[in-house]
Design a protein around this motif. Structure first.
Motif, PDB file in Angstrom:
ATOM      1  N   SER A 333       0.812  -1.225   0.000  1.00 22.93           N
ATOM      2  CA  SER A 333       0.000   0.000   0.000  1.00 22.93           C
ATOM      3  C   SER A 333       0.843   1.272   0.000  1.00 22.93           C
ATOM      4  CB  SER A 333      -0.933   0.014   1.220  1.00 22.93           C
ATOM      5  OG  SER A 333      -0.174  -0.079   2.413  1.00 22.93           O
ATOM      6  N   ASN A 334       2.150   1.134   0.226  1.00 22.56           N
ATOM      7  CA  ASN A 334       3.035   2.297   0.215  1.00 22.56           C
ATOM      8  C   ASN A 334       3.673   2.538  -1.142  1.00 22.56           C
ATOM      9  OD1 ASN A 334       2.628   2.844   2.993  1.00 22.56           O
ATOM     10  ND2 ASN A 334       4.119   1.254   3.531  1.00 22.56           N
ATOM     11  N   ASP A 335       3.222   1.825  -2.164  1.00 21.21           N
ATOM     12  CA  ASP A 335       3.780   2.002  -3.503  1.00 21.21           C
ATOM     13  C   ASP A 335       3.572   3.428  -3.989  1.00 21.21           C
ATOM     14  OD1 ASP A 335       4.685  -0.547  -3.684  1.00 21.21           O
ATOM     15  OD2 ASP A 335       3.064  -1.291  -4.954  1.00 21.21           O
ATOM     16  N   THR A 336       4.522   3.885  -4.809  1.00 27.00           N
ATOM     17  CA  THR A 336       4.386   5.193  -5.429  1.00 27.00           C
ATOM     18  C   THR A 336       3.553   5.077  -6.700  1.00 27.00           C
ATOM     19  OG1 THR A 336       6.409   4.894  -6.723  1.00 27.00           O
ATOM     20  CG2 THR A 336       6.640   5.876  -4.534  1.00 27.00           C
ATOM     21  N   PHE A 337       3.238   6.224  -7.264  1.00 28.38           N
ATOM     22  CA  PHE A 337       2.497   6.289  -8.527  1.00 28.38           C
ATOM     23  C   PHE A 337       3.175   5.446  -9.607  1.00 28.38           C
ATOM     24  CE2 PHE A 337       2.901   8.380 -12.650  1.00 28.38           C
ATOM     25  CZ  PHE A 337       1.592   8.432 -13.103  1.00 28.38           C
ATOM     26  N   TRP A 338       4.492   5.616  -9.754  1.00 25.75           N
ATOM     27  CA  TRP A 338       5.220   4.907 -10.804  1.00 25.75           C
ATOM     28  C   TRP A 338       5.341   3.428 -10.499  1.00 25.75           C
ATOM     29  CZ3 TRP A 338       5.909   7.346 -15.182  1.00 25.75           C
ATOM     30  CH2 TRP A 338       5.976   8.734 -15.184  1.00 25.75           C
ATOM     31  N   LYS A 339       5.594   3.095  -9.232  1.00 26.07           N
ATOM     32  CA  LYS A 339       5.810   1.689  -8.893  1.00 26.07           C
ATOM     33  C   LYS A 339       4.531   0.883  -9.052  1.00 26.07           C
ATOM     34  CE  LYS A 339       8.052  -1.256  -5.492  1.00 26.07           C
ATOM     35  NZ  LYS A 339       8.731  -1.325  -4.173  1.00 26.07           N
ATOM     36  N   PHE A 340       3.392   1.469  -8.742  1.00 25.15           N
ATOM     37  CA  PHE A 340       2.130   0.743  -8.899  1.00 25.15           C
ATOM     38  C   PHE A 340       1.844   0.464 -10.372  1.00 25.15           C
ATOM     39  CE2 PHE A 340      -2.462   0.519  -9.535  1.00 25.15           C
ATOM     40  CZ  PHE A 340      -2.807  -0.458  -8.612  1.00 25.15           C
ATOM     41  N   GLY A 341       1.951   1.511 -11.211  1.00 28.32           N
ATOM     42  CA  GLY A 341       1.609   1.351 -12.618  1.00 28.32           C
ATOM     43  C   GLY A 341       2.623   0.555 -13.409  1.00 28.32           C
ATOM     44  N   LEU A 342       3.920   0.782 -13.156  1.00 29.05           N
ATOM     45  CA  LEU A 342       4.972   0.178 -13.969  1.00 29.05           C
ATOM     46  C   LEU A 342       5.632  -1.020 -13.316  1.00 29.05           C
ATOM     47  CD1 LEU A 342       6.674   3.423 -15.342  1.00 29.05           C
ATOM     48  CD2 LEU A 342       4.819   2.077 -16.347  1.00 29.05           C
ATOM     49  N   SER A 343       5.168  -1.408 -12.129  1.00 28.12           N
ATOM     50  CA  SER A 343       5.730  -2.590 -11.475  1.00 28.12           C
ATOM     51  C   SER A 343       4.616  -3.566 -11.096  1.00 28.12           C
ATOM     52  CB  SER A 343       6.531  -2.190 -10.230  1.00 28.12           C
ATOM     53  OG  SER A 343       7.006  -3.320  -9.554  1.00 28.12           O
ATOM     54  N   HIS A 344       3.721  -3.133 -10.191  1.00 24.28           N
ATOM     55  CA  HIS A 344       2.662  -4.027  -9.722  1.00 24.28           C
ATOM     56  C   HIS A 344       1.738  -4.458 -10.868  1.00 24.28           C
ATOM     57  CE1 HIS A 344      -0.405  -5.713  -7.097  1.00 24.28           C
ATOM     58  NE2 HIS A 344      -1.303  -4.969  -7.729  1.00 24.28           N
ATOM     59  N   ILE A 345       1.235  -3.494 -11.641  1.00 23.39           N
ATOM     60  CA  ILE A 345       0.310  -3.823 -12.726  1.00 23.39           C
ATOM     61  C   ILE A 345       1.024  -4.582 -13.849  1.00 23.39           C
ATOM     62  CG2 ILE A 345      -1.279  -2.871 -14.441  1.00 23.39           C
ATOM     63  CD1 ILE A 345      -2.318  -2.678 -11.635  1.00 23.39           C
ATOM     64  N   VAL A 346       2.281  -4.234 -14.112  1.00 22.84           N
ATOM     65  CA  VAL A 346       3.047  -4.963 -15.126  1.00 22.84           C
ATOM     66  C   VAL A 346       3.233  -6.417 -14.706  1.00 22.84           C
ATOM     67  CG1 VAL A 346       5.315  -5.173 -16.220  1.00 22.84           C
ATOM     68  CG2 VAL A 346       4.211  -2.943 -16.063  1.00 22.84           C
TER      69      VAL A 346
END
Length: 509
Positions: A333-346
């Motif tokens: 839940s502490n992911d940043t904007f970039w990490k969520f979109g380009l890491s978690h969702i990827v």
């Protein structure tokens, strides 16, 4: 004769590479990643399409029996699990032995006037991972002598295929042995997935997943090289046209996926996350993103996007009213904007994109393209039950079905229900709730079949933009593969994650 000698040398390089790669745990993981991707990819991209061409959908049934039958047997007969695994290993190796006969025949074809040497080179290259896999599968299980015996048998059978007349090869053709080969192909996949070498030092903390990712990237590179050689025009026409079709499909979808990942980061920054408390918004982000509407609207057209949006809103309204809790994937839940979109969702969607690359090739066979839409929907629903879909993965699957020529109801089904109708989620619902949910889904796909909106892409970018987007997307997927390792990367597709086999005789070796 030169081709025959080179193919035998390629097999013998397997034990050499195995000895080098097993000198350390990191190298072992790299070897595992290479074999997992290269051998599994050879089955899915090279062998399975031929089985479908000659045996139709029934060959898929035999493949699944070979792949999941041993696991079911081991659960039913715990005392005989070791015997079951050894029988499966024997069947898988037998399938590879049978395949070597056709390798010898292919090299004879390459020597004929008017044929390219690339066909023989492709045969020789694809025997590198096979020789390595034989040693990787057998040496920890049954010892060095049996591994040497199998490699020797493979070289002898290659020679038989090389020197045998057309009459012998005709008796062993796919038309005569397609279901047997489908069954042993499933056995090969079973053994590869279940890690027969799992007695080695475990990597619980994922310390060596980077090395496993490197090995898997090398395996992917080998597979693409083999596909390029296969597209030289000497294999069957369908497979020869697969590489250009695959490249065009990747170029088309790459910029849209990048936009989707950025849109996912934006909605995360706005507070629409998997941990959101509002039940309706929680269901909306679980079922549609809503960034997946970009894929549907731009690549399938506004009509299908409208059907998806309205259908998801109605399904979401009912699930919220029924107080059904979505089974969402965990994330930091502490992911940043970039990490969520380009890491978690990827990480969640990349395996589905790669799976769709294979489906684009497989589902366009006439034997797979069922004529009746109702049978398409039934087969597709059975496929969805054990799968752990994400919204982007569902949209990419629908796009693959559209490219494969499936009916509009089959295309719409994943858009409405792929992340929802899995076994884990359905277990959390009462029987009456499942019936109402099924009714809603059937209503919308029946309405779509009646109206029959034609899908069409409304998004077109310059070729250089598509190429740049594909490079960036490949980079993101490669980083995800390095971060997770190939097994965790691909096996996140299914709900039932297979566990490594650990048998008593393995501890001895």
């Amino acid at each position: 004769m030169l081709y025959l000698a080179a193919s035998c040398i390629a097999l013998l390089l397997g034990p050499v590479f195995y000895r080098f790669f097993t000198t350390g745990t990191g190298l072992q993981k790299g070897l595992d990643g290479f074999i997992f991707v290269s051998l599994g990819g050879l089955v899915l991209i090279h062998i399975l399409p031929e089985l479908l061409e000659h045996g139709g959908l029934l060959s898929i049934l035999f493949l699944f029996i070979g792949m999941w039958g041993p696991s079911a047997s081991e659960r039913l007969f715990h005392k005989y699990s070791n015997l079951t695994h050894n029988i499966t290993l024997f069947l898988g190796v037998s399938g590879l032995l049978l395949h070597t006969l056709t390798d010898g025949g292919a090299m004879v074809l390459a020597q004929q006037a008017g044929n390219s040497s690339l066909l023989a080179l492709g045969v020789i290259l694809h025997r590198l991972p096979i020789g390595l896999a034989i040693w990787w599968l057998l040496k920890p299980q049954v010892g060095t002598r049996w591994a040497i015996a199998v490699l020797t048998a493979m070289m002898l059978l290659t020679s038989v295929g090389y020197f045998a007349g057309e009459q012998l090869l005709a008796h062993l053709s796919l038309d005569n042995t397609v279901y047997l080969q489908a069954f042993v192909t499933g056995s090969i996949l079973h053994v590869v997935i279940h890690q027969p070498h799992a007695h080695s030092k475990p990597d619980h903390q994922g310390k060596y997943e980077y090395q496993a990712g490197i090995g898997s990237l090398l395996g992917i590179g080998l597979l693409f090289g083999l596909m390029l050689m296969g597209s030289d025009g000497h294999e069957h026409n369908h497979h020869a046209g697969f590489v250009p079709q695959l490249l065009q499909w990747m170029l088309t979808i790459a910029p849209i996926l990048l936009i989707c990942y950025l849109a996912a980061g934006v909605r995360y920054a706005l507070g629409l996350t998997p941990n959101i408390k509002h039940p309706k918004l929680k269901w909306i982000q679980s079922l549609i993103g809503p960034e997946t509407l970009l894929i549907t609207g731009l690549l399938l057209g506004p009509w299908l996007a409208l059907f998806q949006a309205v259908g998801i809103l109605c399904i979401t309204g009912y699930l919220t009213y029924a107080k059904v809790i979505p089974n969402t994937a965990t994330f930091n839940s502490n992911d940043t904007f970039w990490k969520f979109g380009l890491s978690h969702i990827v990480d969640r969607s990349a395996p589905w994109v790669l799976l769709s690359l294979i489906l684009v090739n497989l589902i366009s066979y006439p034997s797979v393209l069922l004529i009746q839409p109702i049978w398409q929907v039934i087969i597709l629903a059975l496929f969805l039950f054990p799968m752990r879909f994400c919204p982007i993965g569902a949209a990419v699957l629908s796009l693959s079905l559209a490219y494969g020529g499936w009916s509009i109801s089959a295309i719409l089904l994943p858009l409405l229900a792929a992340p929802l109708i899995n076994i884990t989620q359905l277990k959390q619902m009462r029987p009456a709730q499942r019936i109402i949910l099924a009714g809603l889904i059937i209503f919308f796909i029946t309405l779509a079949q009646w109206i029959n909106p034609q899908w069409h892409a409304i998004f077109n970018l310059p070729e250089w933009v598509n190429a740049l987007a594909l490079v960036l997307l490949s980079l993101l997927f490669s980083i995800s593969l390095l971060r997770l390792g190939p097994r965790k990367f691909l096996l996140s597709l299914v709900i039932f994650t297979p566990k490594p086999h650990i048998h008593e005789q393995q501890q001895h070796h």
